[in-house]
Write a protein that holds these residues in place. Structure first.
Motif, PDB file in Angstrom:
ATOM      1  N   MET A   1       0.834  -1.214   0.000  1.00 46.81           N
ATOM      2  CA  MET A   1       0.000   0.000   0.000  1.00 46.81           C
ATOM      3  C   MET A   1       0.863   1.256   0.000  1.00 46.81           C
ATOM      4  O   MET A   1       0.575   2.225  -0.702  1.00 46.81           O
ATOM      5  CB  MET A   1      -0.909  -0.020   1.234  1.00 46.81           C
ATOM      6  N   GLU A   2       1.919   1.222   0.804  1.00 45.68           N
ATOM      7  CA  GLU A   2       2.809   2.377   0.879  1.00 45.68           C
ATOM      8  C   GLU A   2       3.488   2.628  -0.460  1.00 45.68           C
ATOM      9  O   GLU A   2       3.673   3.787  -0.864  1.00 45.68           O
ATOM     10  CB  GLU A   2       3.868   2.156   1.963  1.00 45.68           C
ATOM     11  N   ALA A   3       3.822   1.533  -1.173  1.00 50.76           N
ATOM     12  CA  ALA A   3       4.467   1.678  -2.476  1.00 50.76           C
ATOM     13  C   ALA A   3       3.515   2.333  -3.474  1.00 50.76           C
ATOM     14  O   ALA A   3       3.932   3.157  -4.301  1.00 50.76           O
ATOM     15  CB  ALA A   3       4.915   0.311  -2.980  1.00 50.76           C
ATOM     16  N   ILE A   4       2.229   1.975  -3.395  1.00 50.55           N
ATOM     17  CA  ILE A   4       1.230   2.572  -4.289  1.00 50.55           C
ATOM     18  C   ILE A   4       1.090   4.062  -4.008  1.00 50.55           C
ATOM     19  O   ILE A   4       1.025   4.885  -4.933  1.00 50.55           O
ATOM     20  CB  ILE A   4      -0.122   1.856  -4.123  1.00 50.55           C
ATOM     21  N   ILE A   5       1.062   4.421  -2.727  1.00 49.90           N
ATOM     22  CA  ILE A   5       0.947   5.829  -2.348  1.00 49.90           C
ATOM     23  C   ILE A   5       2.152   6.615  -2.843  1.00 49.90           C
ATOM     24  O   ILE A   5       2.023   7.719  -3.396  1.00 49.90           O
ATOM     25  CB  ILE A   5       0.791   5.969  -0.820  1.00 49.90           C
ATOM     26  N   GLN A   6       3.338   6.051  -2.675  1.00 49.42           N
ATOM     27  CA  GLN A   6       4.548   6.736  -3.107  1.00 49.42           C
ATOM     28  C   GLN A   6       4.607   6.890  -4.631  1.00 49.42           C
ATOM     29  O   GLN A   6       5.126   7.876  -5.141  1.00 49.42           O
ATOM     30  CB  GLN A   6       5.787   5.967  -2.615  1.00 49.42           C
ATOM     31  N   GLN A   7       4.070   5.911  -5.342  1.00 49.06           N
ATOM     32  CA  GLN A   7       4.150   5.928  -6.797  1.00 49.06           C
ATOM     33  C   GLN A   7       3.085   6.786  -7.452  1.00 49.06           C
ATOM     34  O   GLN A   7       3.315   7.409  -8.485  1.00 49.06           O
ATOM     35  CB  GLN A   7       4.043   4.491  -7.335  1.00 49.06           C
ATOM     36  N   PHE A   8       1.902   6.842  -6.837  1.00 50.66           N
ATOM     37  CA  PHE A   8       0.778   7.529  -7.472  1.00 50.66           C
ATOM     38  C   PHE A   8       0.296   8.772  -6.723  1.00 50.66           C
ATOM     39  O   PHE A   8      -0.363   9.624  -7.323  1.00 50.66           O
ATOM     40  CB  PHE A   8      -0.403   6.573  -7.642  1.00 50.66           C
ATOM     41  N   PHE A   9       0.570   8.856  -5.434  1.00 48.16           N
ATOM     42  CA  PHE A   9       0.041   9.967  -4.636  1.00 48.16           C
ATOM     43  C   PHE A   9       1.139  10.612  -3.797  1.00 48.16           C
ATOM     44  O   PHE A   9       0.938  10.952  -2.633  1.00 48.16           O
ATOM     45  CB  PHE A   9      -1.095   9.467  -3.727  1.00 48.16           C
ATOM     46  N   ASN A  10       2.295  10.788  -4.400  1.00 50.90           N
ATOM     47  CA  ASN A  10       3.436  11.395  -3.726  1.00 50.90           C
ATOM     48  C   ASN A  10       3.234  12.915  -3.678  1.00 50.90           C
ATOM     49  O   ASN A  10       3.403  13.612  -4.683  1.00 50.90           O
ATOM     50  CB  ASN A  10       4.723  11.041  -4.457  1.00 50.90           C
ATOM     51  N   ILE A  11       2.849  13.403  -2.502  1.00 49.40           N
ATOM     52  CA  ILE A  11       2.512  14.826  -2.360  1.00 49.40           C
ATOM     53  C   ILE A  11       3.709  15.712  -2.667  1.00 49.40           C
ATOM     54  O   ILE A  11       3.563  16.781  -3.296  1.00 49.40           O
ATOM     55  CB  ILE A  11       1.992  15.108  -0.935  1.00 49.40           C
ATOM     56  N   GLU A  12       4.889  15.303  -2.258  1.00 47.22           N
ATOM     57  CA  GLU A  12       6.086  16.115  -2.492  1.00 47.22           C
ATOM     58  C   GLU A  12       6.329  16.317  -3.985  1.00 47.22           C
ATOM     59  O   GLU A  12       6.605  17.440  -4.438  1.00 47.22           O
ATOM     60  CB  GLU A  12       7.293  15.433  -1.851  1.00 47.22           C
ATOM     61  N   ILE A  13       6.215  15.250  -4.738  1.00 42.18           N
ATOM     62  CA  ILE A  13       6.413  15.358  -6.190  1.00 42.18           C
ATOM     63  C   ILE A  13       5.286  16.176  -6.819  1.00 42.18           C
ATOM     64  O   ILE A  13       5.522  16.974  -7.746  1.00 42.18           O
ATOM     65  CB  ILE A  13       6.495  13.951  -6.811  1.00 42.18           C
ATOM     66  N   MET A  14       4.059  15.998  -6.330  1.00 39.80           N
ATOM     67  CA  MET A  14       2.940  16.771  -6.868  1.00 39.80           C
ATOM     68  C   MET A  14       3.153  18.269  -6.662  1.00 39.80           C
ATOM     69  O   MET A  14       2.870  19.072  -7.558  1.00 39.80           O
ATOM     70  CB  MET A  14       1.632  16.336  -6.203  1.00 39.80           C
ATOM     71  N   ILE A  15       3.659  18.644  -5.510  1.00 37.08           N
ATOM     72  CA  ILE A  15       3.902  20.065  -5.222  1.00 37.08           C
ATOM     73  C   ILE A  15       4.964  20.628  -6.164  1.00 37.08           C
ATOM     74  O   ILE A  15       4.838  21.738  -6.685  1.00 37.08           O
ATOM     75  CB  ILE A  15       4.325  20.246  -3.750  1.00 37.08           C
ATOM     76  N   LYS A  16       6.013  19.834  -6.395  1.00 37.80           N
ATOM     77  CA  LYS A  16       7.065  20.287  -7.305  1.00 37.80           C
ATOM     78  C   LYS A  16       6.554  20.372  -8.743  1.00 37.80           C
ATOM     79  O   LYS A  16       6.975  21.233  -9.517  1.00 37.80           O
ATOM     80  CB  LYS A  16       8.255  19.332  -7.225  1.00 37.80           C
ATOM     81  N   ALA A  17       5.645  19.465  -9.093  1.00 32.20           N
ATOM     82  CA  ALA A  17       5.129  19.423 -10.466  1.00 32.20           C
ATOM     83  C   ALA A  17       4.043  20.465 -10.708  1.00 32.20           C
ATOM     84  O   ALA A  17       3.770  20.816 -11.870  1.00 32.20           O
ATOM     85  CB  ALA A  17       4.570  18.033 -10.766  1.00 32.20           C
ATOM     86  N   LEU A  18       3.426  20.974  -9.644  1.00 28.90           N
ATOM     87  CA  LEU A  18       2.258  21.829  -9.785  1.00 28.90           C
ATOM     88  C   LEU A  18       2.479  23.053 -10.680  1.00 28.90           C
ATOM     89  O   LEU A  18       1.631  23.339 -11.542  1.00 28.90           O
ATOM     90  CB  LEU A  18       1.770  22.258  -8.393  1.00 28.90           C
ATOM     91  N   PRO A  19       3.569  23.816 -10.533  1.00 26.52           N
ATOM     92  CA  PRO A  19       3.734  25.007 -11.402  1.00 26.52           C
ATOM     93  C   PRO A  19       3.748  24.652 -12.885  1.00 26.52           C
ATOM     94  O   PRO A  19       3.104  25.342 -13.692  1.00 26.52           O
ATOM     95  CB  PRO A  19       5.081  25.586 -10.945  1.00 26.52           C
ATOM     96  N   LEU A  20       4.452  23.593 -13.250  1.00 29.22           N
ATOM     97  CA  LEU A  20       4.517  23.208 -14.662  1.00 29.22           C
ATOM     98  C   LEU A  20       3.174  22.682 -15.153  1.00 29.22           C
ATOM     99  O   LEU A  20       2.750  22.995 -16.274  1.00 29.22           O
ATOM    100  CB  LEU A  20       5.600  22.147 -14.867  1.00 29.22           C
ATOM    101  N   VAL A  21       2.489  21.918 -14.311  1.00 27.80           N
ATOM    102  CA  VAL A  21       1.184  21.374 -14.701  1.00 27.80           C
ATOM    103  C   VAL A  21       0.167  22.511 -14.832  1.00 27.80           C
ATOM    104  O   VAL A  21      -0.672  22.505 -15.744  1.00 27.80           O
ATOM    105  CB  VAL A  21       0.710  20.318 -13.689  1.00 27.80           C
ATOM    106  N   LEU A  22       0.226  23.498 -13.944  1.00 30.86           N
ATOM    107  CA  LEU A  22      -0.682  24.644 -14.043  1.00 30.86           C
ATOM    108  C   LEU A  22      -0.401  25.464 -15.300  1.00 30.86           C
ATOM    109  O   LEU A  22      -1.334  25.990 -15.929  1.00 30.86           O
ATOM    110  CB  LEU A  22      -0.550  25.531 -12.802  1.00 30.86           C
ATOM    111  N   LYS A  23       0.869  25.559 -15.679  1.00 32.03           N
ATOM    112  CA  LYS A  23       1.203  26.231 -16.937  1.00 32.03           C
ATOM    113  C   LYS A  23       0.595  25.470 -18.109  1.00 32.03           C
ATOM    114  O   LYS A  23       0.059  26.062 -19.049  1.00 32.03           O
ATOM    115  CB  LYS A  23       2.722  26.312 -17.094  1.00 32.03           C
ATOM    116  N   GLY A  24       0.654  24.132 -18.031  1.00 33.50           N
ATOM    117  CA  GLY A  24       0.017  23.305 -19.053  1.00 33.50           C
ATOM    118  C   GLY A  24      -1.491  23.473 -19.052  1.00 33.50           C
ATOM    119  O   GLY A  24      -2.122  23.461 -20.114  1.00 33.50           O
TER     120      GLY A  24
END
Length: 221
Positions: A1-24
């Motif tokens: 379960m933890e591996a799934i969370i890290q792979q699909f719901f990694n909040i840290e990566i989502m925060i880093k990705a947010l500016p680029l995704v919002l630009k998209g």
């Protein structure tokens, strides 16, 4: 379960990705702002032509609608972007997306508008003409308002489909939301940016989907 969370719901990566995704997301909204009005307008003209009494006009419109409904939008997009350069026609990714989606969406909007026009009782058209209205006045003041009201849920459903269709723009490297999320995924080897993009699509489209359901219930009642 933890591996799934890290792979699909990694909040840290989502925060880093947010500016680029919002630009998209901004590019996605720009595509929609161009393609939806043009597609609706093109579909309206095609629909009017498809019910014309002039056989040449009618069959030309029907041929246009059938052609671009039959061609998969992805094939059409790749042909315009990668095929036309062989004929010496160079266009940017954004123009390729705008033209391809315009042709595809015009065909689908045309079918919706045509169904709406045919749903208006013929007696109302005849009554309007009997008051002295011209054919054009009858179409724009009597037929079209009722036609649009009758097929409004279908028109809004088409809008939803257009927004989802913008994800195909990533194929020609146009920096819309899915393309941006894919770039971050390739750098992080993590699917969380894609989940973030899916969540933004949900936030963007869910209110419109609920609005469609509301209109459908009103029509049914």
């Amino acid at each position: 379960m933890e591996a799934i969370i890290q792979q699909f719901f990694n909040i840290e990566i989502m925060i880093k990705a947010l500016p680029l995704v919002l630009k998209g997301l901004g590019v996605t909204l720009l595509i929609c702002a161009v393609v939806i009005p043009l597609g609706a307008l093109g579909g309206l003209f095609a629909a009017i032509a498809s019910v014309s009494k002039n056989r040449a006009v009618r069959w030309t419109a029907i041929g246009f609608v059938d052609l671009f409904r039959a061609i998969p939008p992805l094939v059409l997009l790749i042909f315009i972007y990668a095929g036309l350069p062989f004929a010496g026609i160079q266009i940017s990714p954004f123009v390729a997306v705008a033209v391809g989606f315009f042709l595809n969406n015009s065909a689908y909007f045309a079918e919706v508008f045509r169904a709406g026009i045919l749903s208006v009782p013929k007696g109302q058209t005849e009554a309007a003409r009997s008051t002295g209205m011209t054919q054009g006045q009858t179409l724009f003041w009597v037929t079209l308002p009722q036609a649009v009201r009758n097929v409004l849920p279908d028109l809004l459903s088409n809008v939803v489909e257009v927004v989802k269709l913008t994800s195909l723009a990533s194929v020609v490297s146009l920096g819309e939301m899915l393309h941006a999320a894919g770039l971050v995924r390739s750098l992080t080897y993590n699917a969380s940016p894609l989940v973030l993009a899916a969540g933004l699509y949900l936030v963007l489209l869910w209110p419109l989907i609920r609005l469609i359901s509301r209109f459908e219930r009103k029509i049914d009642t």
